[in-house]
Design a protein around this motif. Structure first.
Motif, PDB file in Angstrom:
ATOM      1  N   ALA A  81      18.317  -0.466  14.463  1.00 48.95           N
ATOM      2  CA  ALA A  81      18.875   0.443  15.467  1.00 48.95           C
ATOM      3  C   ALA A  81      20.321   0.101  15.807  1.00 48.95           C
ATOM      4  CB  ALA A  81      18.022   0.435  16.729  1.00 48.95           C
ATOM      5  N   GLU A  82      20.713  -1.156  15.651  1.00 47.97           N
ATOM      6  CA  GLU A  82      22.105  -1.533  15.911  1.00 47.97           C
ATOM      7  C   GLU A  82      23.059  -0.810  14.963  1.00 47.97           C
ATOM      8  OE1 GLU A  82      22.332  -5.786  15.676  1.00 47.97           O
ATOM      9  OE2 GLU A  82      21.024  -6.062  17.410  1.00 47.97           O
ATOM     10  N   GLN A  83      22.595  -0.493  13.762  1.00 50.17           N
ATOM     11  CA  GLN A  83      23.427   0.194  12.783  1.00 50.17           C
ATOM     12  C   GLN A  83      23.116   1.680  12.687  1.00 50.17           C
ATOM     13  OE1 GLN A  83      23.774  -1.780   8.973  1.00 50.17           O
ATOM     14  NE2 GLN A  83      23.309  -3.742   9.925  1.00 50.17           N
ATOM     15  N   ASN A  84      21.856   2.051  12.982  1.00 51.37           N
ATOM     16  CA  ASN A  84      21.449   3.450  12.867  1.00 51.37           C
ATOM     17  C   ASN A  84      20.337   3.697  13.884  1.00 51.37           C
ATOM     18  OD1 ASN A  84      20.008   5.839  12.044  1.00 51.37           O
ATOM     19  ND2 ASN A  84      21.010   5.713  10.052  1.00 51.37           N
ATOM     20  N   GLY A  89      16.231   3.321  13.521  1.00 55.91           N
ATOM     21  CA  GLY A  89      15.543   2.323  14.345  1.00 55.91           C
ATOM     22  C   GLY A  89      14.405   2.943  15.134  1.00 55.91           C
ATOM     23  N   ALA A  90      14.633   4.131  15.677  1.00 53.82           N
ATOM     24  CA  ALA A  90      13.579   4.831  16.415  1.00 53.82           C
ATOM     25  C   ALA A  90      12.433   5.210  15.479  1.00 53.82           C
ATOM     26  CB  ALA A  90      14.140   6.067  17.096  1.00 53.82           C
ATOM     27  N   ALA A  91      12.764   5.598  14.258  1.00 52.99           N
ATOM     28  CA  ALA A  91      11.725   5.945  13.280  1.00 52.99           C
ATOM     29  C   ALA A  91      10.857   4.734  12.985  1.00 52.99           C
ATOM     30  CB  ALA A  91      12.359   6.476  11.992  1.00 52.99           C
ATOM     31  N   LEU A  92      11.479   3.582  12.830  1.00 53.57           N
ATOM     32  CA  LEU A  92      10.722   2.362  12.533  1.00 53.57           C
ATOM     33  C   LEU A  92       9.875   1.901  13.707  1.00 53.57           C
ATOM     34  CD1 LEU A  92      13.265   0.280  10.475  1.00 53.57           C
ATOM     35  CD2 LEU A  92      11.180   1.376   9.674  1.00 53.57           C
ATOM     36  N   ALA A  93      10.268   2.264  14.905  1.00 51.75           N
ATOM     37  CA  ALA A  93       9.491   1.874  16.081  1.00 51.75           C
ATOM     38  C   ALA A  93       8.090   2.478  16.043  1.00 51.75           C
ATOM     39  CB  ALA A  93      10.217   2.286  17.356  1.00 51.75           C
ATOM     40  N   ALA A  94       7.928   3.579  15.327  1.00 54.96           N
ATOM     41  CA  ALA A  94       6.620   4.229  15.217  1.00 54.96           C
ATOM     42  C   ALA A  94       5.765   3.620  14.108  1.00 54.96           C
ATOM     43  CB  ALA A  94       6.799   5.722  14.934  1.00 54.96           C
ATOM     44  N   ALA A  95       6.363   2.759  13.281  1.00 56.66           N
ATOM     45  CA  ALA A  95       5.683   2.208  12.108  1.00 56.66           C
ATOM     46  C   ALA A  95       5.103   0.823  12.386  1.00 56.66           C
ATOM     47  CB  ALA A  95       6.664   2.126  10.955  1.00 56.66           C
ATOM     48  N   ARG A  96       4.167   0.443  11.538  1.00 51.05           N
ATOM     49  CA  ARG A  96       3.549  -0.883  11.637  1.00 51.05           C
ATOM     50  C   ARG A  96       3.394  -1.466  10.246  1.00 51.05           C
ATOM     51  NH1 ARG A  96       5.188  -0.472  15.866  1.00 51.05           N
ATOM     52  NH2 ARG A  96       4.127   0.080  17.753  1.00 51.05           N
ATOM     53  N   PRO A  97       3.734  -2.746  10.068  1.00 54.95           N
ATOM     54  CA  PRO A  97       3.455  -3.378   8.776  1.00 54.95           C
ATOM     55  C   PRO A  97       1.943  -3.524   8.615  1.00 54.95           C
ATOM     56  CG  PRO A  97       4.298  -4.978  10.349  1.00 54.95           C
ATOM     57  CD  PRO A  97       4.362  -3.642  11.012  1.00 54.95           C
ATOM     58  N   VAL A  98       1.439  -3.174   7.447  1.00 58.63           N
ATOM     59  CA  VAL A  98      -0.011  -3.219   7.244  1.00 58.63           C
ATOM     60  C   VAL A  98      -0.434  -4.137   6.108  1.00 58.63           C
ATOM     61  CG1 VAL A  98      -0.482  -0.981   8.301  1.00 58.63           C
ATOM     62  CG2 VAL A  98       0.012  -1.101   5.852  1.00 58.63           C
ATOM     63  N   ALA A  99       0.499  -4.486   5.205  1.00 57.10           N
ATOM     64  CA  ALA A  99       0.117  -5.356   4.096  1.00 57.10           C
ATOM     65  C   ALA A  99       1.346  -6.018   3.488  1.00 57.10           C
ATOM     66  CB  ALA A  99      -0.615  -4.563   3.022  1.00 57.10           C
ATOM     67  N   VAL A 100       1.130  -7.234   3.009  1.00 51.26           N
ATOM     68  CA  VAL A 100       2.135  -7.941   2.224  1.00 51.26           C
ATOM     69  C   VAL A 100       1.430  -8.427   0.974  1.00 51.26           C
ATOM     70  CG1 VAL A 100       3.691  -9.917   2.119  1.00 51.26           C
ATOM     71  CG2 VAL A 100       3.418  -8.677   4.268  1.00 51.26           C
ATOM     72  N   GLU A 101       1.939  -8.006  -0.166  1.00 53.85           N
ATOM     73  CA  GLU A 101       1.373  -8.423  -1.445  1.00 53.85           C
ATOM     74  C   GLU A 101       2.524  -8.828  -2.341  1.00 53.85           C
ATOM     75  OE1 GLU A 101      -1.322  -5.634  -3.200  1.00 53.85           O
ATOM     76  OE2 GLU A 101      -2.166  -5.098  -1.257  1.00 53.85           O
ATOM     77  N   GLY A 102       2.641 -10.113  -2.610  1.00 54.21           N
ATOM     78  CA  GLY A 102       3.758 -10.594  -3.412  1.00 54.21           C
ATOM     79  C   GLY A 102       5.066 -10.281  -2.717  1.00 54.21           C
ATOM     80  N   ASP A 103       5.931  -9.545  -3.390  1.00 52.81           N
ATOM     81  CA  ASP A 103       7.227  -9.170  -2.819  1.00 52.81           C
ATOM     82  C   ASP A 103       7.216  -7.787  -2.176  1.00 52.81           C
ATOM     83  OD1 ASP A 103       8.380 -11.531  -3.574  1.00 52.81           O
ATOM     84  OD2 ASP A 103       9.226 -10.753  -5.434  1.00 52.81           O
TER      85      ASP A 103
END
Length: 68
Positions: free
Chosen positions: A6-9, A13-27
Motif C-alpha cells: 500500500a505504501e507504493q500502490n 494494498g487494499a486488494a491484498l487486505a482481502a486476501a489470505r495466504p493458504v499454502a506454501v509449497e516449495g517456492d
C-alpha cells in the motif's frame, strides 16, 4: 504485506487486505481471495511484480505467487 504494498500502490494494498495466504509449497505461495472478489484478484495479478518485491523486502525471498 498489504501495508508494505500500500505504501507504493494504495489500491493494490487494499486488494491484498482481502486476501489470505493458504499454502506454501516449495517456492510457491498460494493466496486466496473471497469468492466475490474477482476484481481485486485481477488487480493483484496485475501487480504481481510489486507484491513479489514487497515479499522480497520482508522475507529476503520472492516466491512464485498463485492466486485463487
Amino acid at each position: 504485506m498489504a501495508e508494505t504494498v500500500a505504501e507504493q500502490n494504495g489500491m493494490l494494498g487494499a486488494a491484498l487486505a482481502a486476501a489470505r495466504p493458504v499454502a506454501v509449497e516449495g517456492d510457491q505461495l498460494t493466496v486466496a481471495f473471497p469468492s466475490d472478489a474477482a476484481f481485486v484478484k485481477k488487480k493483484a495479478d496485475a501487480g504481481r511484480e510489486l507484491i513479489q518485491g514487497a515479499l522480497r523486502g520482508l522475507t529476503g525471498r520472492a516466491p512464485v505467487l498463485a492466486f485463487e
